[in-house]
Structures are given as structure tokens and as C-alpha cells.
Design an enzyme around this catalytic site. Sequence first.
Site, PDB file in Angstrom:
ATOM      1  N   ARG A  68       0.818  -1.216   0.000  1.00  0.00           N
ATOM      2  CA  ARG A  68       0.000   0.000   0.000  1.00  0.00           C
ATOM      3  C   ARG A  68       0.853   1.268   0.000  1.00  0.00           C
ATOM      4  NH1 ARG A  68      -3.852   2.619   4.288  1.00  0.00           N
ATOM      5  NH2 ARG A  68      -5.344   3.630   2.906  1.00  0.00           N
ATOM      6  N   HIS A  72       0.342   4.520  -2.524  1.00  0.00           N
ATOM      7  CA  HIS A  72       0.110   5.899  -2.064  1.00  0.00           C
ATOM      8  C   HIS A  72       1.250   6.824  -2.475  1.00  0.00           C
ATOM      9  CE1 HIS A  72      -3.486   5.679   0.819  1.00  0.00           C
ATOM     10  NE2 HIS A  72      -3.510   4.603   0.050  1.00  0.00           N
ATOM     11  N   ASN A  97      -3.693   9.078   4.278  1.00  0.00           N
ATOM     12  CA  ASN A  97      -2.450   8.338   4.539  1.00  0.00           C
ATOM     13  C   ASN A  97      -2.296   7.925   6.000  1.00  0.00           C
ATOM     14  OD1 ASN A  97      -1.553   8.498   1.873  1.00  0.00           O
ATOM     15  ND2 ASN A  97      -0.711  10.550   2.182  1.00  0.00           N
ATOM     16  N   HIS A 194      -6.102  -5.939  -2.333  1.00  0.00           N
ATOM     17  CA  HIS A 194      -6.802  -6.147  -1.060  1.00  0.00           C
ATOM     18  C   HIS A 194      -6.973  -7.632  -0.738  1.00  0.00           C
ATOM     19  CE1 HIS A 194      -8.606  -1.814  -1.430  1.00  0.00           C
ATOM     20  NE2 HIS A 194      -7.319  -1.812  -1.102  1.00  0.00           N
TER      21      HIS A 194
HETATM   22  C1  HEM Z   1      -9.069   1.440  -5.937  1.00  0.00           C
HETATM   23  C2  HEM Z   1      -9.094   2.287  -4.949  1.00  0.00           C
HETATM   24  C3  HEM Z   1      -8.652   1.933  -3.553  1.00  0.00           C
HETATM   25  C4  HEM Z   1      -9.308   2.259  -2.416  1.00  0.00           C
HETATM   26  C5  HEM Z   1     -10.589   3.046  -2.314  1.00  0.00           C
HETATM   27  C6  HEM Z   1      -8.536   1.723  -1.321  1.00  0.00           C
HETATM   28  C7  HEM Z   1      -8.863   1.885   0.015  1.00  0.00           C
HETATM   29  C8  HEM Z   1      -8.223   1.261   1.068  1.00  0.00           C
HETATM   30  C9  HEM Z   1      -8.571   1.415   2.466  1.00  0.00           C
HETATM   31  C10 HEM Z   1      -9.656   2.325   3.009  1.00  0.00           C
HETATM   32  C11 HEM Z   1      -7.745   0.606   3.190  1.00  0.00           C
HETATM   33  C12 HEM Z   1      -7.712   0.437   4.722  1.00  0.00           C
HETATM   34  C13 HEM Z   1      -6.631   1.315   5.301  1.00  0.00           C
HETATM   35  C14 HEM Z   1      -6.517   1.339   6.812  1.00  0.00           C
HETATM   36  O1  HEM Z   1      -7.456   0.998   7.530  1.00  0.00           O
HETATM   37  O2  HEM Z   1      -5.445   1.730   7.305  1.00  0.00           O
HETATM   38  C15 HEM Z   1      -6.880  -0.054   2.252  1.00  0.00           C
HETATM   39  C16 HEM Z   1      -5.918  -0.963   2.593  1.00  0.00           C
HETATM   40  C17 HEM Z   1      -5.038  -1.525   1.694  1.00  0.00           C
HETATM   41  N1  HEM Z   1      -4.901  -1.168   0.362  1.00  0.00           N
HETATM   42 FE1  HEM Z   1      -6.207  -0.120  -0.729  1.00  0.00          FE
HETATM   43  N2  HEM Z   1      -7.453   1.064  -1.805  1.00  0.00           N
HETATM   44  C18 HEM Z   1      -7.472   1.181  -3.168  1.00  0.00           C
HETATM   45  C19 HEM Z   1      -6.515   0.713  -4.040  1.00  0.00           C
HETATM   46  C20 HEM Z   1      -5.377   0.038  -3.656  1.00  0.00           C
HETATM   47  C21 HEM Z   1      -4.256  -0.253  -4.518  1.00  0.00           C
HETATM   48  C22 HEM Z   1      -4.134   0.199  -5.961  1.00  0.00           C
HETATM   49  C23 HEM Z   1      -3.361  -0.954  -3.775  1.00  0.00           C
HETATM   50  C24 HEM Z   1      -2.005  -1.488  -4.171  1.00  0.00           C
HETATM   51  C25 HEM Z   1      -1.689  -1.879  -5.368  1.00  0.00           C
HETATM   52  C26 HEM Z   1      -3.934  -1.116  -2.458  1.00  0.00           C
HETATM   53  C27 HEM Z   1      -3.363  -1.830  -1.433  1.00  0.00           C
HETATM   54  C28 HEM Z   1      -3.887  -1.918  -0.159  1.00  0.00           C
HETATM   55  C29 HEM Z   1      -3.369  -2.827   0.842  1.00  0.00           C
HETATM   56  C30 HEM Z   1      -2.297  -3.873   0.633  1.00  0.00           C
HETATM   57  C31 HEM Z   1      -4.088  -2.559   2.032  1.00  0.00           C
HETATM   58  C32 HEM Z   1      -3.880  -3.197   3.404  1.00  0.00           C
HETATM   59  C33 HEM Z   1      -2.923  -2.308   4.182  1.00  0.00           C
HETATM   60  C34 HEM Z   1      -2.543  -2.820   5.566  1.00  0.00           C
HETATM   61  O3  HEM Z   1      -2.851  -3.957   5.928  1.00  0.00           O
HETATM   62  O4  HEM Z   1      -1.915  -2.016   6.277  1.00  0.00           O
HETATM   63  N3  HEM Z   1      -5.141  -0.479  -2.417  1.00  0.00           N
HETATM   64  N4  HEM Z   1      -7.184   0.377   0.965  1.00  0.00           N
END
Ligand code: HEM
Length: 332
Positions: A68, A72, A97, A194
Site C-alpha cells: 500500500r 500511495h 495516509n 486487497h
Molecule cells: C481502488 C481504490 C482503492 C481504495 C478506495 C482503497 C482503500 C483502502 C482502504 C480504506 C484501506 C484500509 C486502510 C486502513 O485501515 O489503514 C486499504 C488498505 C489496503 N490497500 Fe487499498 N485502496 C485502493 C486501491 C489500492 C491499490 C491500488 C493498492 C495497491 C496496489 C492497495 C493496497 C492496499 C493494501 C495492501 C491494504 C492493506 C494495508 C494494511 O494492511 O496495512 N489499495 N485500501
Amino acid sequence: MAASFIEGVSILKIVAVSFLLDGLYSGASAGISSGFYFNSCTTAESIVTSTVLSHISADQTIAAGLLRLHFHDCFVHGCDGSILIDGASAEKSAFPNSGLRGFEVIDDAKSKLEDTCPGVVSCADILALAARDAVALSGGPVWTVPTGRRDGLISAASDASNLPSPMESVSVLKQKFSSKGLSTVDLVSLTGAHTIGQTDCRFFSYRLYNFTSTGGADPSINTAYLPQLQQLCPPGAAAGTNKVALDKDSQLQFDAGYFNNIRQGNAVLEFDRRIFEDTSTQIYVDTFSGQFTNLVGVSFGTSFVNAMLAMSSIEVKTGTDGEIRRVCSKFN
Ligand code: HEM
Ligand SMILES: *[C@@H]1O[C@H](CO)[C@@H](O)[C@H](O)[C@H]1NC(C)=O
């Protein structure tokens, strides 16, 4: 701790890729190329890989944080390490972030790289390599990462407001991704990130109670799963109290099963469910889940790799642009 994920096979795959210097994607784009550090810092990629491996061995969930972080970074000012800068008004401090993690892994890799080849390897490249390694060590695909990115000289919280929100529609996110040169299939593939990781209740608990003032939950949530989510995120749960797996029952494994969860109403974030309800994206959700063969020859693994290569090339700085930071959280 279950150590089965750190299979010798995965490590060997990454090591092999690190040395595959004339890789398939060497022409990727924008002045970056595979094996950029071959002469200037031969062990650059293996130092990043071993650092990521040691942190994942201590905490498997950090892999998701690293993936992630790269996303970002790339979406604001391009993949230039701007997310890593410390400061009260730096990009890192912006609301979207706030849950980012894994910064200590990048700092650790950087300090080892500065010991070995000072002033050579950019923080932007460390982020790209660490994201690749995190996916591979979680059982996902392995690919060659073109390198040669330079670190940017700007990091401002005010620039981060355009990051995607999970409450946005498919059409808005298609627009945001296309403004970065990413297609609809890239959008669905990258949302598949995800398949690992977790979310804070505050990003989805509005779906569990009085959703859009209906008095009930979002009807697209599977009724068998809803009580579990409500238990994990009680009404008014304070931010930071509980974390919920984004991919039900498979938070540590990078796999296509995530698309089955989306189809079955087990998506936690609203946007992840919406890509199954919009006809322009549903075809990819179906195809990646392996339930349909609508698009012959298209798989989650290859589509994800292509999308990552595109994402990690967004507005990169090369040549004499920017700098090579000595410490990733500070400009030189
Ligand atoms: C398409 C639009 C996207 C939205 C709306 C979105 C939104 C989110 C949100 C709200 C979280 C939870 C964050 C938290 O609670 O700290 C999350 C986690 C995550 N996102 Fe996304 N995301 C998107 C795209 C992506 C992309 C493009 C990637 C990487 C290629 C990604 C990788 C991740 C990962 C791996 C997590 C887990 C992070 C952790 O466990 O700390 N996301 N995302
Ligand atoms: C749901 O929200 C609406 C609008 O805010 C409110 O009028 C209604 O009383 C709420 N229903 C429940 C069950 O909380």
C-alpha cells in the site's frame, strides 16, 4: 508463527528475478530500466529483499503495508518517495495516509544500502522493490521491477486529497485511475491488492448500521458475514480499535480468492463490492475469480503484474531530476 509462507521457493523466485537483468519488461517506460543498479550497487535488490524478508518473518501482516505504501507514493507526485517525508504538513500527514505502515522497513533497507553503496539507491526504488517482494513473499506473482527512479523534492499534505476513497463510485475511480494512465482492467487488478491486509473499522462501519439512512446494513453484504463484521466493529467504535481482514479468511495469502469473496458479498470496503456491480468492471471480477472464462487468457496474476508495472511508472523522475536521499524521511 506459521512460517509456511516463507517457502524456499518464493525466495529463490525473487533472487532469480533480481538477477534477470534483461527481463521481459526492460523497456517498461519513462527512463527506468531493469538492472539499473547492476554496476553501481550490485547487491541493491538483494539487500531490499533480505530486509523485507526479515521484517515479514517477524510480522507477516507488514507485507500489505509495504504494498500500500508504494501505491500511495505513486498516486501523489508520481513514484518519487514523497510519501516517506516526515513533517507536520508533509504528504504522510494527510488523512488518506493516516493508516499507512511499513515505514520502518524502508528506513532499515535504506540504512543498509547507505552502508554498502552510499548515495546510490533511491527511496522511490526501495518502495517499488519492497512492494514486489512483499507480494512474492505472500505467495503472489514475481516480476522484474525496472529501477532508476529519483527521489522528489516536494511532499505536501494538500496534494494527497485526490487519493481514492472507498466510498467513491466506480466511475469516479475509473476517472482517477485514467488520469494516472491506468485502465479499467488495471483498476480491478490493483484493487485485488486487497487480497492481503486489513482495514480500520472507520473505513466501512457506516455500511453496517443505518446505511444510507435505510435503518439497516448495506444489502450487498452477505447476511452470514454481517454479524461477524458488526461484532468486530460495534456502533461508534473508536478509530484504531479493531482491524478487519480485507480478504475474509485469507488475509496473509496473495490469491485470486479475493474475487470470490467480492462476488459472495464478503467484500469489506464498499468500493471493492461496487466493482462487481458495475458492468464495466464485473467482467474482470468474474474472470479473475476463475468462475467464468469470459476473457480467455486473462488471469489475475498477469493482469496484476502489468498493472503494477504501469502504476510504478507513474510520473517517475529520472536522470538528474530530484535527488538520491540519504535518509528516506528527509530531503538532503
Ligand atoms: C481502488 C481504490 C482503492 C481504495 C478506495 C482503497 C482503500 C483502502 C482502504 C480504506 C484501506 C484500509 C486502510 C486502513 O485501515 O489503514 C486499504 C488498505 C489496503 N490497500 Fe487499498 N485502496 C485502493 C486501491 C489500492 C491499490 C491500488 C493498492 C495497491 C496496489 C492497495 C493496497 C492496499 C493494501 C495492501 C491494504 C492493506 C494495508 C494494511 O494492511 O496495512 N489499495 N485500501
Ligand atoms: C437512520 O438515519 C436517519 C437519517 O439520519 C434517521 O432519521 C433514522 O432515525 C436512522 N434510523 C436508525 C434505525 O437509526
